[in-house]
Design an enzyme around this catalytic site. Structure first.
Site, PDB file in Angstrom:
ATOM      1  N   LYS A  38      10.040 -26.555 -21.768  1.00  0.00           N
ATOM      2  CA  LYS A  38       9.469 -27.720 -22.428  1.00  0.00           C
ATOM      3  C   LYS A  38       8.285 -28.239 -21.625  1.00  0.00           C
ATOM      4  O   LYS A  38       8.357 -28.376 -20.401  1.00  0.00           O
ATOM      5  CB  LYS A  38      10.521 -28.818 -22.574  1.00  0.00           C
ATOM      6  CG  LYS A  38      11.641 -28.482 -23.545  1.00  0.00           C
ATOM      7  CD  LYS A  38      11.136 -28.445 -24.984  1.00  0.00           C
ATOM      8  CE  LYS A  38      12.276 -28.207 -25.960  1.00  0.00           C
ATOM      9  NZ  LYS A  38      11.830 -28.251 -27.355  1.00  0.00           N
ATOM     10  N   ASP A  72       7.032 -24.770 -24.975  1.00  0.00           N
ATOM     11  CA  ASP A  72       7.207 -25.528 -26.209  1.00  0.00           C
ATOM     12  C   ASP A  72       6.712 -26.945 -25.969  1.00  0.00           C
ATOM     13  O   ASP A  72       7.279 -27.684 -25.161  1.00  0.00           O
ATOM     14  CB  ASP A  72       8.686 -25.532 -26.610  1.00  0.00           C
ATOM     15  CG  ASP A  72       8.930 -26.290 -27.910  1.00  0.00           C
ATOM     16  OD1 ASP A  72       7.953 -26.700 -28.566  1.00  0.00           O
ATOM     17  OD2 ASP A  72      10.111 -26.463 -28.275  1.00  0.00           O
ATOM     18  N   GLU A  74       4.756 -22.607 -28.330  1.00  0.00           N
ATOM     19  CA  GLU A  74       5.376 -23.139 -29.539  1.00  0.00           C
ATOM     20  C   GLU A  74       4.840 -24.540 -29.844  1.00  0.00           C
ATOM     21  O   GLU A  74       4.875 -25.423 -28.990  1.00  0.00           O
ATOM     22  CB  GLU A  74       6.887 -23.172 -29.333  1.00  0.00           C
ATOM     23  CG  GLU A  74       7.690 -23.607 -30.541  1.00  0.00           C
ATOM     24  CD  GLU A  74       9.184 -23.499 -30.290  1.00  0.00           C
ATOM     25  OE1 GLU A  74       9.931 -24.339 -30.815  1.00  0.00           O
ATOM     26  OE2 GLU A  74       9.607 -22.573 -29.554  1.00  0.00           O
ATOM     27  N   ASP A  82       6.733 -24.268 -35.207  1.00  0.00           N
ATOM     28  CA  ASP A  82       8.111 -24.721 -35.372  1.00  0.00           C
ATOM     29  C   ASP A  82       8.141 -25.903 -36.337  1.00  0.00           C
ATOM     30  O   ASP A  82       8.467 -25.754 -37.509  1.00  0.00           O
ATOM     31  CB  ASP A  82       8.694 -25.118 -34.009  1.00  0.00           C
ATOM     32  CG  ASP A  82      10.107 -25.687 -34.110  1.00  0.00           C
ATOM     33  OD1 ASP A  82      10.719 -25.591 -35.192  1.00  0.00           O
ATOM     34  OD2 ASP A  82      10.615 -26.228 -33.117  1.00  0.00           O
ATOM     35  N   LYS A 114      14.878 -22.501 -37.717  1.00  0.00           N
ATOM     36  CA  LYS A 114      16.136 -23.141 -37.352  1.00  0.00           C
ATOM     37  C   LYS A 114      16.942 -23.344 -38.625  1.00  0.00           C
ATOM     38  O   LYS A 114      16.439 -23.901 -39.608  1.00  0.00           O
ATOM     39  CB  LYS A 114      15.878 -24.480 -36.649  1.00  0.00           C
ATOM     40  CG  LYS A 114      15.100 -24.316 -35.352  1.00  0.00           C
ATOM     41  CD  LYS A 114      14.788 -25.634 -34.680  1.00  0.00           C
ATOM     42  CE  LYS A 114      14.035 -25.414 -33.365  1.00  0.00           C
ATOM     43  NZ  LYS A 114      13.655 -26.674 -32.710  1.00  0.00           N
TER      44      LYS A 114
END
Length: 340
Positions: free
Chosen positions: A108, A138, A164, A192, A216
């Site tokens: 992250k 991400d 991402e 995403d 997801k």
């Protein structure tokens, strides 16, 4: 999709609150509503800030798991990445130790209140710990275009597999991708939020704004709809989770197991970020992969981690509202079976 009666859902509903090892998405307790259906357990756990229309997709996914079941798998072992939250660089070894051997790590970045130096230190710490692993970052849309280009140009030095959602919107993704290519920076762009939060999840593919998509199950409305989106997008897909219990991870594994191709390790190892789970056989990585298997919620764990009465009622009220919305939508004659 057949929508069970609300009374049937409420009869098998359990609300849990699971403590986390580190703060992730700004929370230290992960709440989830579990549904016990005739074919297994489903999980309804959209984050509190999501509105009811978006949450209806999560409920559709939970109903698919418990009342419809999953498609036949093409594989029984799913490679997964480790996930490193936006912690200080000196905590990276502690986080990674919980995942064991892995071939890919997602980190992250772009956390509010942190700097690019913080991100670079975290990424460097991961590379030092895993010299051969694929590294992906991400940003959760946390940068603007110039900041994303600057950051990814700098972070590319460790050999990023992809970045991402570096910026929030599709036009911005396309521009970041264009600028990186023009500068010869070899970082792929993954979408995403621009897939799961758009009214049209295929818009990002049509715009040429990404090299791959992150899918997801719960936010997209279930395994079958996610499979359909991947097929229509025509882009490589990475299956990820939304900080689920093992019940939710089981749905992510079902998607990964059913995809015709699985070119990237999946982001399905996030149960390792929780200090507790709802099953005694948690779906956590072993030697870089998770073995596909069924999940049965344990009555003792459901009782031990039951949410406080006020939080339970909050989730049941949400279930009532979202169920009404989902049932009404499914009753519309023009709605495709995978509409959500």
């Amino acid at each position: 999709m057949h929508i069970p009666d609300l009374e049937e859902l409420l009869a098998g509903a359990h609300v849990v609150s699971l403590p986390m090892r580190v703060k992730f998405r700004g929370i230290l307790q992960r709440e989830a509503l579990l549904l016990n259906g005739p074919l297994g357990w489903g999980e309804f756990c959209p984050f509190p800030e999501y509105g009811d229309p978006e949450a209806s997709r999560w409920l559709a996914s939970a109903i698919e798991a418990g009342w419809q079941g999953f498609p036949e798998p093409l594989r029984t072992s799913i490679p997964v990445n480790a996930t490193v939250p936006a912690v200080a660089a000196d905590r990276v070894p502690e986080i990674l130790a919980r995942f064991g051997r892995v071939d890919a790590v997602k980190i992250k970045v772009a956390e509010p209140g942190q700097t690019l130096d913080d991100d670079a230190a975290r990424v460097d710490a991961v590379r030092a710990a895993f010299p051969e692993a694929a590294i992906r970052v991400d940003a959760n849309g946390g940068w603007d275009v110039p900041a994303a280009v600057e950051a990814l140009t700098r972070l590319a030095g460790v050999g990023l597999e992809y970045a991402e959602q570096p910026v929030p919107d599709i036009a911005g993704l396309a521009e970041v991708r264009r600028r990186l290519r023009a500068a010869g920076v070899p970082v792929l762009i993954a979408a995403d939020e621009s897939v799961r939060k758009e009214d049209d999840p295929l818009k990002v593919a049509r715009a040429g704004a990404a090299d791959l998509i992150v899918v997801k199950v719960a936010p997209l409305g279930g395994v079958r709809r996610a499979l359909d989106i991947v097929a229509q997008a025509g882009l490589p897909a990475v299956v990820s989770s939304a900080l689920d219990t093992s019940v939710g991870i089981r749905a992510g594994l079902a998607l990964a197991a059913a995809l015709p191709e699985l070119p990237y390790a999946c982001g399905l190892g996030t149960v390792s970020l929780l200090t507790a789970d709802v099953t005694t056989d948690s779906l956590v990585p072993d030697d870089g992969a998770i073995r596909l298997r069924e999940v049965h919620a344990d009555p003792g764990l459901l009782a031990e981690y039951a949410a406080a009465p006020g939080r339970r009622e909050w989730w049941l009220d949400r279930l009532r509202r979202v169920h009404a919305l989902l049932a009404a939508r499914c009753a519309e004659p023009h709605v495709h079976r995978n509409f959500i």
